[in-house]
Design a protein around this motif. Structure first.
Motif, PDB file in Angstrom:
ATOM      1  N   GLU A 230      -5.702   9.552   2.040  1.00  0.00           N
ATOM      2  CA  GLU A 230      -7.034   9.003   2.337  1.00  0.00           C
ATOM      3  C   GLU A 230      -7.237   7.698   1.582  1.00  0.00           C
ATOM      4  OE1 GLU A 230      -8.726  10.130   4.907  1.00  0.00           O
ATOM      5  OE2 GLU A 230      -7.055  11.542   5.032  1.00  0.00           O
ATOM      6  N   ARG A 231      -6.787   7.654   0.345  1.00  0.00           N
ATOM      7  CA  ARG A 231      -6.868   6.414  -0.431  1.00  0.00           C
ATOM      8  C   ARG A 231      -5.989   5.347   0.219  1.00  0.00           C
ATOM      9  NH1 ARG A 231      -8.807   2.324  -2.391  1.00  0.00           N
ATOM     10  NH2 ARG A 231      -8.210   1.563  -4.427  1.00  0.00           N
ATOM     11  N   TRP A 232      -4.787   5.742   0.655  1.00  0.00           N
ATOM     12  CA  TRP A 232      -3.896   4.801   1.339  1.00  0.00           C
ATOM     13  C   TRP A 232      -4.603   4.218   2.564  1.00  0.00           C
ATOM     14  CZ3 TRP A 232      -2.179   5.325   6.386  1.00  0.00           C
ATOM     15  CH2 TRP A 232      -1.305   4.326   6.816  1.00  0.00           C
TER      16      TRP A 232
ATOM     17  N   ASP B   3      -6.360  -5.235  -2.614  1.00  0.00           N
ATOM     18  CA  ASP B   3      -7.008  -4.112  -3.275  1.00  0.00           C
ATOM     19  C   ASP B   3      -6.312  -3.885  -4.599  1.00  0.00           C
ATOM     20  OD1 ASP B   3      -8.799  -2.021  -3.701  1.00  0.00           O
ATOM     21  OD2 ASP B   3      -8.491  -1.187  -1.704  1.00  0.00           O
TER      22      ASP B   3
ATOM     23  N   LEU C  48      -5.311  -0.810  -7.547  1.00  0.00           N
ATOM     24  CA  LEU C  48      -5.211   0.550  -8.059  1.00  0.00           C
ATOM     25  C   LEU C  48      -4.854   0.433  -9.541  1.00  0.00           C
ATOM     26  CD1 LEU C  48      -2.960   1.985  -5.210  1.00  0.00           C
ATOM     27  CD2 LEU C  48      -5.405   2.392  -5.494  1.00  0.00           C
TER      28      LEU C  48
ATOM     29  N   THR D 284       1.102   3.814  -3.191  1.00  0.00           N
ATOM     30  CA  THR D 284       0.685   5.207  -3.041  1.00  0.00           C
ATOM     31  C   THR D 284       1.745   6.134  -3.616  1.00  0.00           C
ATOM     32  OG1 THR D 284      -0.654   4.652  -1.104  1.00  0.00           O
ATOM     33  CG2 THR D 284       0.012   6.968  -1.347  1.00  0.00           C
TER      34      THR D 284
ATOM     35  N   ASP E 230      -2.063  10.316  -2.127  1.00  0.00           N
ATOM     36  CA  ASP E 230      -3.431  10.344  -1.609  1.00  0.00           C
ATOM     37  C   ASP E 230      -3.492   9.510  -0.329  1.00  0.00           C
ATOM     38  OD1 ASP E 230      -6.142  10.123  -1.080  1.00  0.00           O
ATOM     39  OD2 ASP E 230      -6.701   9.781  -3.177  1.00  0.00           O
TER      40      ASP E 230
ATOM     41  N   GLY F 160      -7.655   3.868   3.138  1.00  0.00           N
ATOM     42  CA  GLY F 160      -8.827   3.069   2.789  1.00  0.00           C
ATOM     43  C   GLY F 160      -8.535   1.806   2.009  1.00  0.00           C
ATOM     44  N   LEU F 161      -7.259   1.535   1.722  1.00  0.00           N
ATOM     45  CA  LEU F 161      -6.934   0.337   0.950  1.00  0.00           C
ATOM     46  C   LEU F 161      -7.305  -0.929   1.721  1.00  0.00           C
ATOM     47  CD1 LEU F 161      -3.428   1.228  -0.518  1.00  0.00           C
ATOM     48  CD2 LEU F 161      -5.551   0.883  -1.807  1.00  0.00           C
TER      49      LEU F 161
ATOM     50  N   GLY G 274       0.783  -1.232   0.000  1.00  0.00           N
ATOM     51  CA  GLY G 274       0.000   0.000   0.000  1.00  0.00           C
ATOM     52  C   GLY G 274       0.811   1.275   0.000  1.00  0.00           C
TER      53      GLY G 274
END
Length: 170
Positions: A155-157, A164, A166, A141, A153, A159-160, A137
């Motif tokens: 927030e994306r990190w 997952d 990307l 990112t 990002d 929420g992984l 993750g």
């Protein structure tokens, strides 16, 4: 070309063992198989993985293709000690990437240099082919930020999921 960055499945956390040595949790296999059968991964692609056991095992469950192991795709290097506020420590690493967020941690700039260079080498070699990379993750990112020219990002990190996916068009 499309780059598919897969975060490994849920590891079996073993106290006293560095995260880089953790295996994939066998109870997480169903989650990895669900990603495999989702149709989100390309039918034909060049596959590579981090050398960490949880990533290698995730890649083996995701594909019957040959998967290359690239040492430079390993995660942000960290000591094996438990960190109560792990998310906070990683956020500090992103805020000050030129210094180690904690003793024994790799500065995030060093991780970015290593991982991004490895990803760019893979992309250069595979030209117009789709590529699937299985890894981590924090590393992904950094790669997404570099390839898109956007800041990381966080927030994306945060929420992984495990696993997952990307996806970046390059």
């Amino acid at each position: 070309m499309t780059l598919h960055l897969v975060r490994h499945g849920r590891p079996a956390m073993t106290p006293g063992v560095p995260a880089a040595a953790w295996d994939l949790d066998p109870t997480a296999y169903d989650d990895v198989w669900a990603l495999r059968s989702s149709g989100l991964l390309p039918a034909r692609a060049a596959w590579f993985t981090s050398p960490e056991p949880k990533a290698v095992q995730t890649a083996q469950l995701l594909s019957d293709a040959e998967v290359g192991v690239l040492d430079d795709l390993r995660e942000h290097e960290r000591t094996g000690e438990w960190v109560d506020d792990f998310a906070g420590a990683v956020r500090r690493a992103f805020e000050h990437p030129d210094v180690a967020a904690l003793g024994g941690w790799e500065p995030l700039d060093a991780c970015r240099e290593r991982v991004v260079a490895a990803v760019r080498r893979v992309l250069d070699v595979h030209g117009s082919d789709d590529v699937v990379l299985v890894g981590h993750g924090t590393a992904w990112t950094l790669v997404v930020a570099d390839l898109t020219g956007e800041p990381p990002d966080l927030e994306r990190w945060a929420g992984l999921a495990m696993p997952d996916l990307l996806v970046v068009d390059v």
